[in-house]
Design an enzyme around this catalytic site. Structure first.
Site, PDB file in Angstrom:
ATOM      1  N   GLU A  82       4.772  -9.703   7.500  1.00  0.00           N
ATOM      2  CA  GLU A  82       5.990 -10.506   7.438  1.00  0.00           C
ATOM      3  C   GLU A  82       6.714 -10.464   8.778  1.00  0.00           C
ATOM      4  OE1 GLU A  82       8.364 -11.140   3.581  1.00  0.00           O
ATOM      5  OE2 GLU A  82       9.620  -9.743   4.710  1.00  0.00           O
TER       6      GLU A  82
ATOM      7  N   HIS B 132     -16.226   3.747  -1.472  1.00  0.00           N
ATOM      8  CA  HIS B 132     -17.128   3.164  -2.463  1.00  0.00           C
ATOM      9  C   HIS B 132     -16.748   1.725  -2.798  1.00  0.00           C
ATOM     10  CE1 HIS B 132     -19.134   7.022  -3.292  1.00  0.00           C
ATOM     11  NE2 HIS B 132     -17.951   7.533  -3.000  1.00  0.00           N
TER      12      HIS B 132
ATOM     13  N   LYS C 177       9.238 -21.229  -1.905  1.00  0.00           N
ATOM     14  CA  LYS C 177      10.353 -21.042  -2.845  1.00  0.00           C
ATOM     15  C   LYS C 177      11.111 -22.355  -3.053  1.00  0.00           C
ATOM     16  CE  LYS C 177      12.451 -17.467  -0.906  1.00  0.00           C
ATOM     17  NZ  LYS C 177      13.355 -16.306  -0.732  1.00  0.00           N
TER      18      LYS C 177
END
Length: 559
Positions: free
Chosen positions: A352, A383, A511
């Site tokens: 950000e 793994h 948004k």
């Protein structure tokens, strides 16, 4: 002048060709002092950066780049309160939040030292009341559970810290975090709680954030379904906000509103009153230790020369790989289960901050900026994705973070954890040559024909860079230091890349569009205002929603 045309940058481009001729394996073989040259000790932390594709000349050139970019001047400006967040004309003073009390620093005519001290005093008193049991819910019971409702910096930081420092919790309170607007998150959290003993912290600077306020209203409805009287909200809800009017309108007593300021960015806000959930869970004294650790790293960053400065060194190594080796991502591997949320926290901090394509002059950058940050705890990561780190075609630098002391000593567990951590960094550096693979297969009984088929698949190219960050113990002080270390790393990179690391306009467009799409999903009319893909998705959601409502209505009428 464009950064990529500067003398310091051009020197690094030329130097990279020289480094390409060498392997780290050869560098270690030719220099028994390599670890000493390329490691730094600070308090109870060691940074080993010797397993990087660097020479002494590399570091000289990178340090020259930092000086020529004005990192020192910009660093001073940040600590002094200059508005270095130039797109919003704001100071950047998360560092002030962790300074010891008694200092004077004016911003917009206010001594922020006094402002911060006042909020910390309010937090301390509140924590003491809740932790001691003096704070009572509406039925006279003490608080047992705290639910922090926030998103982004109001969630990631406090959640990460409370997970990382579980062994240091006082044990009198459980803390829960709700961030996602998906109703599952709050419902699954609330179903195991008791309204009579639950305290909610609504963390929203403006008290208008859609996700946070939607979850807060759901929590309010859940609480009032049992408590009934709205007056009781004051005993079970607190707010971290700057919008007193909205807080009081919600039903929260303004005495239980904890302020913070515009010069505190969300991703840097855990040091502020946003850290109230941390202080409640750990106790205020532990929260102060967290602040002290961050401040100690601030002092190190502010005062140490660049060649002995841990955040600066990490930043320069990151730029070396991002810009000169085209490394598009950077892995963070904490060898400590308590740090399982640390990579996610660093994702926001780094991506950000430095995920920007426009420089301080409003021009599109001609160089790469912030990398993708990702990771998981070791040894789970081994793994999952270490195959890619070891044998994938891309160069992916990695930070390995490991405490020497376990909070849960049990047999050989921690020794095995350390062994795996150190083995992975050695393997990434050394690799395994064709000659070594052939000899290994021959010793295992393979004939030449089978060896010829298999050996390429078992060769490790090595020369994969890592930093190892060793700490004696993961405690509040050291966690504060680690977080601040990465904050300053990100800052230095932003200065060199000539971008603003302290705004986040990239989160706004989605948004804005969501506010338009929400009523369209709830509309009875077909949507045609968007592109064909978005129209189709909205209309499919609309149709499904309408059919679901009809089915539910039919079932209710049947009964």
């Amino acid at each position: 002048m464009e950064l990529s045309r500067s003398a310091a940058w051009s020197a690094l481009v030329f130097h990279k060709h020289e480094v390409d001729k060498k392997t780290m394996r050869d560098m270690f073989a030719g220099d028994s002092d390599r670890f000493v040259k390329f490691s730094l000790s600070w308090k109870e932390m060691l940074l080993d950066y010797s397993k990087n594709r660097i020479t002494s000349r590399t570091m000289e050139l990178l340090l020259e780049l930092a000086h020529s970019a004005g990192v020192d001047e910009k660093r001073q400006q940040m600590f002094q309160g200059a508005p270095i967040n130039f797109t919003e004309n704001r100071s950047v003073l998360h560092t002030a939040l962790r300074r010891p009390p008694g200092y004077v620093l004016e911003v917009d005519g206010l001594n922020i030292g006094d402002e911060i001290a006042g909020v910390l005093f309010q937090m301390k008193n509140f924590c003491e009341k809740v932790i001691s049991g003096k704070w009572k819910g509406y039925t006279g019971k003490s608080i047992t559970d705290v639910v922090n409702i926030g998103i982004g910096g109001s969630d990631l930081g406090p959640y990460m810290v409370t997970e990382a420092l579980k062994p240091f919790a006082h044990g009198g309170l459980d803390v829960h975090f709700v961030s996602n607007i998906d109703g599952t998150h709050i419902r699954e959290t609330l179903k195991r709680l008791d309204p009579e003993t639950t305290l909610f912290i609504i963390a929203s600077k403006t008290f208008t954030t859609q996700e946070t306020l939607t979850n807060a209203m759901s929590a309010r409805e859940w609480f009032l379904a049992r408590a009934v009287e709205e007056e009781y909200i004051k005993k079970h809800f607190a707010a971290v906000s700057t919008n007193q009017e909205k807080v009081v309108e919600f039903g929260i007593d303004d005495a239980n509103m904890f302020r913070f300021w515009d010069w505190v960015g969300g991703r840097y806000s855990l040091w502020s009153s946003i850290g109230l959930s941390i202080a409640l869970y750990l106790g205020f004294n532990r929260f102060e230790e967290l602040l002290a650790g961050a401040h100690a790293m601030d002092e190190h960053f502010l005062n140490e020369p660049f060649n002995r400065n841990i955040p600066v060194i990490l930043a320069l190594l990151g730029i070396w790989y991002r810009n000169f080796f085209d490394a598009a991502s950077h892995a963070v591997i904490p060898y400590d289960q308590y740090l399982h949320r640390f990579p996610a926290y660093l994702q926001q901090l780094d991506m950000e901050s430095n995920g920007k394509r426009v420089d301080e002059n409003g021009h599109t950058v001609t160089h790469a900026t912030g990398p993708v940050i990702w990771g998981e705890p070791g040894t789970n990561a081994q793994h999952a994705f270490f195959q890619l780190l070891h044998q994938g075609p891309d160069l992916i630098p990695a930070d390995f973070i490991v405490p020497l002391k376990s909070q849960n000593p049990s047999g050989e567990h921690h020794d095995m954890l350390l062994a795996n951590c150190f083995a992975q960094t050695e393997a990434l550096m050394k690799g395994k040559t064709e000659q070594e693979v052939r000899a290994e297969l021959s010793d295992a009984g393979y004939d030449e024909a089978d060896i010829q088929k298999l050996f390429q698949h078992k060769v490790f190219s090595g020369n994969r860079p890592t930093n190892t960050i060793l700490v004696h113990e993961l405690n509040p002080f050291m966690l504060g230091s680690l977080i601040a270390m990465y904050e300053h790393k990100v800052f230095v990179q932003g200065v060199i890349w000539r971008i603003n690391s302290f705004d986040q306009w990239g989160v706004e467009l989605g948004k804005q569009l969501a506010r338009t799409i929400l009523p369209e999903i709830q509309s009875a009319e077909a949507v045609t205002a968007h592109d064909a893909s978005t129209n189709a998705l909205i209309n499919m959601a609309r149709t499904f929603r309408e059919e679901n409502i009809r089915k539910e209505s039919a079932q209710l009428s049947f009964f």
